[in-house]
Design an enzyme around this catalytic site. Structure first.
Site, short mmCIF file in Angstrom:
data_model
loop_
_atom_site.label_atom_id
_atom_site.label_comp_id
_atom_site.label_asym_id
_atom_site.label_seq_id
_atom_site.Cartn_x
_atom_site.Cartn_y
_atom_site.Cartn_z
CB SER A 42 -53.43 15.52 28.77
OG SER A 42 -53.21 16.65 29.59
CE1 TYR A 71 -48.17 16.22 27.20
CE2 TYR A 71 -50.12 17.50 27.72
CZ TYR A 71 -49.29 16.43 27.98
OH TYR A 71 -49.58 15.57 29.02
N1 LIG Z 1 -48.06 13.90 35.05
C1 LIG Z 1 -49.08 14.64 34.64
O1 LIG Z 1 -49.45 15.62 35.28
C2 LIG Z 1 -49.82 14.26 33.38
C3 LIG Z 1 -51.00 14.98 33.10
C4 LIG Z 1 -51.71 14.65 31.95
C5 LIG Z 1 -51.27 13.65 31.12
N2 LIG Z 1 -50.13 12.97 31.41
C6 LIG Z 1 -49.70 11.93 30.49
O2 LIG Z 1 -49.46 10.74 31.19
C7 LIG Z 1 -48.44 9.99 30.52
C8 LIG Z 1 -47.35 9.62 31.51
O3 LIG Z 1 -46.81 10.80 32.04
P1 LIG Z 1 -45.89 10.85 33.34
O4 LIG Z 1 -46.27 12.06 34.08
O5 LIG Z 1 -45.87 9.54 34.02
O6 LIG Z 1 -44.47 11.15 32.64
P2 LIG Z 1 -42.99 10.62 32.96
O7 LIG Z 1 -42.09 11.52 32.20
O8 LIG Z 1 -42.80 10.49 34.41
O9 LIG Z 1 -43.00 9.17 32.31
C9 LIG Z 1 -43.12 9.02 30.92
C10 LIG Z 1 -42.50 7.72 30.53
O10 LIG Z 1 -42.59 7.62 29.10
C11 LIG Z 1 -41.33 7.19 28.62
N3 LIG Z 1 -41.11 7.61 27.24
C12 LIG Z 1 -40.90 8.86 26.77
N4 LIG Z 1 -40.66 8.83 25.45
C13 LIG Z 1 -40.72 7.52 25.08
C14 LIG Z 1 -40.56 6.84 23.84
N5 LIG Z 1 -40.26 7.49 22.70
N6 LIG Z 1 -40.72 5.50 23.82
C15 LIG Z 1 -41.02 4.84 24.97
N7 LIG Z 1 -41.17 5.42 26.17
C16 LIG Z 1 -41.01 6.75 26.22
C17 LIG Z 1 -40.32 7.79 29.57
O11 LIG Z 1 -39.06 7.13 29.48
C18 LIG Z 1 -41.02 7.61 30.91
O12 LIG Z 1 -40.75 6.38 31.50
C19 LIG Z 1 -47.95 10.89 29.38
O13 LIG Z 1 -48.59 10.51 28.17
C20 LIG Z 1 -48.39 12.27 29.81
O14 LIG Z 1 -48.56 13.14 28.71
C21 LIG Z 1 -49.39 13.26 32.53
#
Ligand SMILES: NC(=O)c1ccc[n+]([C@@H]2O[C@H](COP(=O)([O-])OP(=O)(O)OC[C@H]3O[C@@H](n4cnc5c(N)ncnc54)[C@H](O)[C@@H]3O)[C@@H](O)[C@H]2O)c1
Length: 255
Positions: free
Chosen positions: A140, A153
């Site tokens: 991130s 986080y």
């Molecule tokens: N969206 C953002 O702005 C952003 C920014 C920086 C980093 N990220 C990172 O990107 C990645 C994806 O984020 P996103 O925004 O798509 O989130 P999201 O919540 O839309 O999707 C996350 C997915 O991970 C799954 N998940 C959660 N816990 C789990 C577990 N224990 N086992 C298996 N699957 C699990 C959820 O069911 C979901 O499908 C994450 O690691 C997040 O930290 C996102």
């Protein structure tokens, strides 16, 4: 267009958000994808919509036994494992360091960091069997800068960045590349309901003044999975609209 023909990739958290975009991109690039998630119905629906090049496995990334069966099912279904995208994660608590309950910090680190190590631990032997591979760990912007109200986080995402570099230097001789990708603020189910992201997608903290779309993150991940990135390991790629490049013009100029 990135070519992933012949590559088999496991994407964690592929049922929605960024993971769904990566999974769709892998198949569109000619690869095969196994989507691992705890959202069984959503994950299975995404896999079904992608046809024979995709499969779904129930994978709670914190569960060791789930990892063992996910890797075994991937090799049984598609014959090999070339790529792992450690994408599953949960968001920050939004609390200051002093207030974040200990168990909240530990739970976030469990899912966002310890599970990434778990995935690498079980994927690396399979990649060795395949003769090499590519691991893309989703960190991130919070793994590049100290972002307030993200203690568990931020700690986990910095840890993912460091773990990726350690593995990269260890695994070069196995032809396994390890890199981290650092999204900025992207509109997904993780960010949408929290109020972090305004409905119209405005985001004043980066030069574009807007959030990203999941598709805008996929290119970096697909590139790192592909042979085009054959000399890229131990790298960190920020795809954050310039958020972490430096303070905004308004801040510097005092306007
Ligand atoms: N969206 C953002 O702005 C952003 C920014 C920086 C980093 N990220 C990172 O990107 C990645 C994806 O984020 P996103 O925004 O798509 O989130 P999201 O919540 O839309 O999707 C996350 C997915 O991970 C799954 N998940 C959660 N816990 C789990 C577990 N224990 N086992 C298996 N699957 C699990 C959820 O069911 C979901 O499908 C994450 O690691 C997040 O930290 C996102």
């Amino acid at each position: 267009m990135t070519d992933l023909t012949g590559k088999v990739v496991l994407v964690t958290g592929g049922a929605r958000g960024l993971g769904e975009a990566f999974s769709r991109g892998i198949v569109a690039s000619g690869g095969k994808v196994v989507i691992g998630d705890i959202l069984d119905d959503e994950g299975a629906a995404v896999a079904e919509s992608l046809g024979d090049s995709a499969a779904f496995v129930h994978l709670d990334v914190t569960e060791t036994a789930n990892w063992e069966s996910a890797i075994a099912e991937t090799e049984a279904k598609f014959g090999r494992l070339d790529g792992l995208v450690n994408n599953a994660g949960v968001t920050a608590s939004g609390m200051p360091v002093a207030d974040e309950p200990l168990e909240t910090f530990e739970r976030i680190v469990q899912i966002n960091l310890i599970a990434v190590h778990k995935g690498m631990h079980f994927a690396i032997p399979a990649m060795r069997r395949a003769g090499g591979g590519s691991i893309v760990n989703i960190s991130s912007a919070a793994g590049l800068i100290g972002l307030a109200l993200t203690s568990g986080y931020g700690a986990a995402k910095w840890g993912v960045r460091g773990l990726s570099k350690v593995a990269a230097v260890e695994l070069g001789r196995d032809k396994i590349r390890v890199n981290s990708v650092h999204p900025g603020m992207v509109l997904t189910p993780m960010t949408a309901p929290t109020g972090i992201v305004a409905a119209e997608g405005a985001f004043p903290n980066n030069p574009f003044q807007r959030v990203g779309k999941p598709e805008e993150l996929a290119g970096a991940v697909l590139y790192l999975l592909s042979d085009e990135a054959s000399y890229t390991t131990g790298a960190e790629i920020a795809v954050d609209g310039g958020w972490t490049a430096g303070p905004s013009v308004e801040y510097v100029m005092g306007q």
